[in-house]
Write an enzyme that holds these catalytic residues in place. Structure first.
Site, PDB file in Angstrom:
ATOM      1  N   SER A  32       0.834  -1.211   0.000  1.00 22.13           N
ATOM      2  CA  SER A  32       0.000   0.000   0.000  1.00 22.13           C
ATOM      3  C   SER A  32       0.861   1.250   0.000  1.00 22.13           C
ATOM      4  CB  SER A  32      -0.899   0.024   1.233  1.00 22.13           C
ATOM      5  OG  SER A  32      -1.567  -1.194   1.380  1.00 22.13           O
TER       6      SER A  32
HETATM    7  N1  SAH Z   1      -0.432  -4.352   4.111  1.00 23.86           N
HETATM    8  C1  SAH Z   1       0.404  -4.941   3.086  1.00 23.86           C
HETATM    9  C2  SAH Z   1      -0.188  -4.867   1.705  1.00 23.86           C
HETATM   10  C3  SAH Z   1      -1.331  -5.725   1.595  1.00 23.86           C
HETATM   11  S1  SAH Z   1      -1.758  -6.242  -0.029  1.00 23.86           S
HETATM   12  C4  SAH Z   1       1.760  -4.307   3.087  1.00 23.86           C
HETATM   13  O1  SAH Z   1       1.974  -3.356   3.864  1.00 23.86           O
HETATM   14  O2  SAH Z   1       2.608  -4.765   2.352  1.00 23.86           O
HETATM   15  C5  SAH Z   1      -3.081  -7.311   0.495  1.00 23.86           C
HETATM   16  C6  SAH Z   1      -2.614  -8.639   1.037  1.00 23.86           C
HETATM   17  O3  SAH Z   1      -3.759  -9.319   1.512  1.00 23.86           O
HETATM   18  C7  SAH Z   1      -1.962  -9.514  -0.011  1.00 23.86           C
HETATM   19  O4  SAH Z   1      -0.695  -9.917   0.416  1.00 23.86           O
HETATM   20  C8  SAH Z   1      -2.942 -10.690  -0.136  1.00 23.86           C
HETATM   21  O5  SAH Z   1      -2.296 -11.914  -0.412  1.00 23.86           O
HETATM   22  C9  SAH Z   1      -3.576 -10.693   1.230  1.00 23.86           C
HETATM   23  N2  SAH Z   1      -4.874 -11.366   1.303  1.00 23.86           N
HETATM   24  C10 SAH Z   1      -5.929 -11.297   0.443  1.00 23.86           C
HETATM   25  N3  SAH Z   1      -6.947 -12.045   0.901  1.00 23.86           N
HETATM   26  C11 SAH Z   1      -6.541 -12.589   2.080  1.00 23.86           C
HETATM   27  C12 SAH Z   1      -7.146 -13.462   3.024  1.00 23.86           C
HETATM   28  N4  SAH Z   1      -8.386 -13.916   2.872  1.00 23.86           N
HETATM   29  N5  SAH Z   1      -6.438 -13.836   4.108  1.00 23.86           N
HETATM   30  C13 SAH Z   1      -5.177 -13.382   4.302  1.00 23.86           C
HETATM   31  N6  SAH Z   1      -4.538 -12.557   3.434  1.00 23.86           N
HETATM   32  C14 SAH Z   1      -5.217 -12.170   2.339  1.00 23.86           C
END
Ligand code: SAH
Length: 213
Positions: free
Chosen positions: A61
């Site tokens: 993000s």
């Molecule tokens: N906060 C993160 C960016 C998140 S991107 C950072 O600072 O880097 C969103 C993330 O959510 C991705 O890595 C994706 O794989 C994860 N994601 C999506 N659905 C999910 C779920 N049901 N359970 C756990 N992780 C999930």
């Protein structure tokens, strides 16, 4: 590794433009070297207010959004926090600087393993990680004072809202259409769930275990 003065100045400008005014949030973000969390080819963009690809069709993000969501959580050092979507672990590291303990869940194991290495390198000992479906929350550790979801949900996830302590706050981007997502702050007050819109935004979708990406 620490953030250079030049990068600190860029970060502060980005946070100010995004409306991040809480000094504890700004200090926490100054203390986490974002260049550790972005692919090396994008290292010169680590402090620009942009999302960057991290593999597996996921993105880290943008710092302005991390700041807004962190600020919306109203964290203190007594809080037990659940994070859904560890990704690179950047948001995790910022949370770890501000609260008592972070429980973080990521569905992509390779991403989680890389995040764990960064968290270890930064000596953040108050982070507990798990590979799996974060839409189910972490029932063994519930309730949580705060919950942050860093992937967009179609609606306020009821299971997660159910794991929020009385008086707790959850911050979650809601809406599956990438053009129409809103950061929502959910409060559990006297057992009542209330929601308030904070900001329109774009996130990659939250995918339950049976889903595909
Ligand atoms: N906060 C993160 C960016 C998140 S991107 C950072 O600072 O880097 C969103 C993330 O959510 C991705 O890595 C994706 O794989 C994860 N994601 C999506 N659905 C999910 C779920 N049901 N359970 C756990 N992780 C999930």
């Amino acid at each position: 590794m620490s953030v250079t003065e030049d990068n600190k100045a860029r970060l502060i400008m980005v946070l100010r433009a995004a409306g991040v005014t809480e000094t504890n949030v700004v200090s926490a973000m100054e203390a986490v070297p974002r260049e550790m969390f972005v692919p090396s080819i994008f290292r010169d963009k680590a402090y620009d207010d942009v999302t960057l690809p991290i593999g597996h069709h996921q993105t880290v993000s943008q710092p302005g959004i991390v700041g807004i969501m962190t600020q919306a959580l109203e964290l203190t050092d007594r809080h037990k926090v659940l994070e859904v979507g560890t990704g690179t672990g950047y948001q995790t590291a910022v949370l770890a600087k501000l609260c008592r303990r972070v429980y973080t869940i990521e569905r992509h194991k390779p991403l989680l393993e890389e995040a764990e290495q960064r968290i270890q390198a930064l000596r953040l000992h108050n982070v507990v990680t798990k590979a799996g479906d974060g839409t189910l929350g972490w029932p063994e550790q519930a309730p949580f004072d705060r919950i942050i979801v860093t992937a967009a949900a179609a609606d306020i996830p009821p299971i997660l809202a159910g794991q929020l302590r009385e008086g707790g706050i959850m911050v979650v981007p809601v809406g599956h259409d990438p053009a129409e997502q809103t950061i929502v702050r959910v409060r559990n007050e006297d057992g009542e769930i209330t929601a308030e819109e904070i900001r329109d935004v774009r996130f990659v979708p939250l995918i339950p275990e049976k889903g595909e990406d």
